[in-house]
Scaffold this motif. Structure first.
Motif, mmCIF file in Angstrom:
data_model
loop_
_atom_site.group_PDB
_atom_site.id
_atom_site.type_symbol
_atom_site.label_atom_id
_atom_site.label_comp_id
_atom_site.label_asym_id
_atom_site.label_seq_id
_atom_site.Cartn_x
_atom_site.Cartn_y
_atom_site.Cartn_z
ATOM 1 N N ILE A 280 0.843 -1.211 0.000
ATOM 2 C CA ILE A 280 0.000 0.000 0.000
ATOM 3 C C ILE A 280 0.870 1.250 0.000
ATOM 4 N N GLU A 281 1.932 1.187 0.817
ATOM 5 C CA GLU A 281 2.829 2.343 0.886
ATOM 6 C C GLU A 281 3.495 2.579 -0.461
ATOM 7 N N MET A 282 3.886 1.497 -1.137
ATOM 8 C CA MET A 282 4.503 1.644 -2.464
ATOM 9 C C MET A 282 3.511 2.232 -3.469
ATOM 10 N N LEU A 283 2.271 1.720 -3.439
ATOM 11 C CA LEU A 283 1.241 2.253 -4.345
ATOM 12 C C LEU A 283 0.978 3.729 -4.059
ATOM 13 N N HIS A 284 0.973 4.048 -2.730
ATOM 14 C CA HIS A 284 0.733 5.458 -2.372
ATOM 15 C C HIS A 284 1.879 6.336 -2.881
#
Length: 476
Positions: free
Chosen positions: A109-113
């Motif tokens: 999720i952090e990477m996508l964000h």
């Protein structure tokens, strides 16, 4: 097994059950604590997940507003998110720890964000420079795809957390149920063991102590029995001691009875041998008076008259000793009407010119000869020390809870206080030694009978105010 060992084993078992109960409760409480801690942490994880997702959605909404209106006010929420979202990710990572599926999802999720942030920065720059290039980038739907992936990741993350939360909730309820169940089981076992061991020890102890009490009562009544106790404990030693005591007492009593029988025979023989010379002396004096009556001077006649008095006193003393010796003879108890007994004694002892008052006396189950001797000697004593003119003898009785209290009262010469104890000693009399009526044996016989029966006797008297003898008596 010793009684103390049995008690120790029972208490040890109860203590072990209590320790097992405490240990089980401790382990269950640890599980409850762990599950409660996990649920509290899970609540914070879900709250932080919703907060993070909400912050990301807020950034996206602000970013879309800016793109549509070109109003930079919308970017305030966007820039605020840039500051807050990384912190939210860091807090969430600390809570979920490393090496699990949720951490992998959170990292993705952090990477996508971060990818979306790069995408949004690119759009912002394009919006400032060229609207056509912005339109070209938007047509590719990159941002929508990233946002959809982030939403799916958050949904998956929350689903996993809810699943774990549900599992630990079930574990928490199970731990609580197990705690209650085990506590109830150990409490029940402790009560059962305690009650059974207490009942068992009390039963064997009470039963054996009761048998020892019965043995002690039999010994006190002269029945020298014994008891069997095969257990090897502290009470067995007590039972053995009682058996030994009973055996020794039985042997001593038999020997004492044999010696008393020999002494009684000896007393009869001695009394017969002593009475023979006394009768001889009396006969010689009679012959002297008959043959030499005219030749005797008045003074010699007076001396000869003293000799029969002394011989009669000696004979009375011998008879008194015989009566005292007969006190060792035991006769079986019988039902006695005390009124009838006292009236028969009084008829043979009390002169007709005396006033005799007898109250309602009870019926007793006791040894007749001993009660008869007590009343006979007390009534005889009252007659001896009461003037013939106005003599009054009163005999009464009071009933108490466990005994009767008899009273023999006269209006005679009375007894000084210093002689109240001395009169019960053998050969002690308040009369002159040449008076044959008193030998000093009667009250000694009364005192010995009262003491043998473990009763009490007292005298209430003053000089010139009569005397009252009070004694207690129980049914056999």
């Amino acid at each position: 097994m010793k009684l103390s060992t049995q008690i120790l084993l029972a208490f040890t078992l109860i203590i072990l059950l209590s320790v097992a109960d405490s240990y089980t409760n401790y382990m269950m409480s640890k599980k409850v604590q762990l599950n409660s801690h996990f649920l509290a942490r899970s609540e914070e994880i879900i709250r932080n997940s919703n907060k993070t997702h909400k912050a990301i959605i807020g950034m996206q909404s602000a970013f879309r507003g800016y793109l549509l209106t070109d109003d930079k006010v919308f970017l305030d929420s966007y820039f605020e998110g840039l500051k807050n979202v990384p912190n939210l990710f860091q807090v969430q990572k600390k809570r979920i720890g490393d090496h699990n599926t949720q951490r992998t999802i959170l990292d993705s999720i952090e990477m996508l964000h971060n990818d979306w942030l790069k995408y949004s920065e690119q759009l912002i720059e394009s919006r400032k420079k060229d609207a056509n290039s912005l339109q070209t980038i938007l047509i590719k739907h990159v941002g929508k795809k990233i946002n959809d992936d982030i939403s799916k990741k958050f949904t998956k993350f929350d689903r996993i957390e809810y699943k774990r939360r549900k599992h630990h909730s079930v574990m928490l309820l199970t731990s609580l149920n197990y705690t209650r169940t085990f506590s109830l089981i150990f409490l029940t076992l402790t009560i059962i063991v305690g009650v059974i061991s207490t009942f068992y020890i009390m039963r064997i102890t009470t039963k054996r102590i009761s048998s020892m009490v019965r043995l002690a009562e039999n010994i006190s009544k002269g029945k020298f029995t014994s008891i069997e106790d095969t257990r090897n404990d502290e009470l067995t030693a007590l039972a053995s001691s009682l058996n030994i005591m009973s055996s020794k007492l039985d042997k001593n009593i038999r020997e004492l009875k044999n010696r008393n029988a020999e002494l009684n025979k000896f007393a009869y023989v001695v009394s017969h041998d002593l009475k023979a010379p006394i009768r001889g002396i009396h006969n010689v004096i009679t012959w002297i008076e008959e043959d030499l009556d005219n030749q005797l001077s008045p003074e010699l006649k007076r001396y000869l008259n003293i000799i029969p008095q002394k011989t009669k006193r000696m004979e009375a003393l011998i008879n008194g000793l015989l009566d005292y010796a007969r006190l060792n003879i035991n006769v079986p108890p019988e039902l006695i009407n005390t009124n009838t007994l006292v009236k028969e004694i009084a008829d043979s002892i009390v002169p007709r010119n005396f006033t005799l008052e007898i109250s309602d006396l009870p019926e007793l189950f006791t040894e007749r000869i001993k009660l008869e001797q007590v009343f006979a000697n007390l009534i005889s004593n009252a007659v001896k020390y009461t003037p013939q003119e106005n003599g009054i003898i009163q005999i009464s009785c009071r009933k108490f809870y466990k005994h009767y209290e008899f009273s023999v009262k006269d209006n005679g010469i009375g007894i000084a206080g210093e002689y109240h104890k001395k009169i019960f000693e053998i050969f002690q009399t308040l009369r002159e030694q040449n008076e044959q009526e008193s030998t000093g044996v009667g009250l000694a016989i009364v005192k010995k009978i009262i003491d043998d029966k473990q009763e009490d006797i007292i005298v209430i008297s003053k000089v010139g105010a009569g005397a009252e003898f009070i004694f207690t008596w129980r049914n056999s």
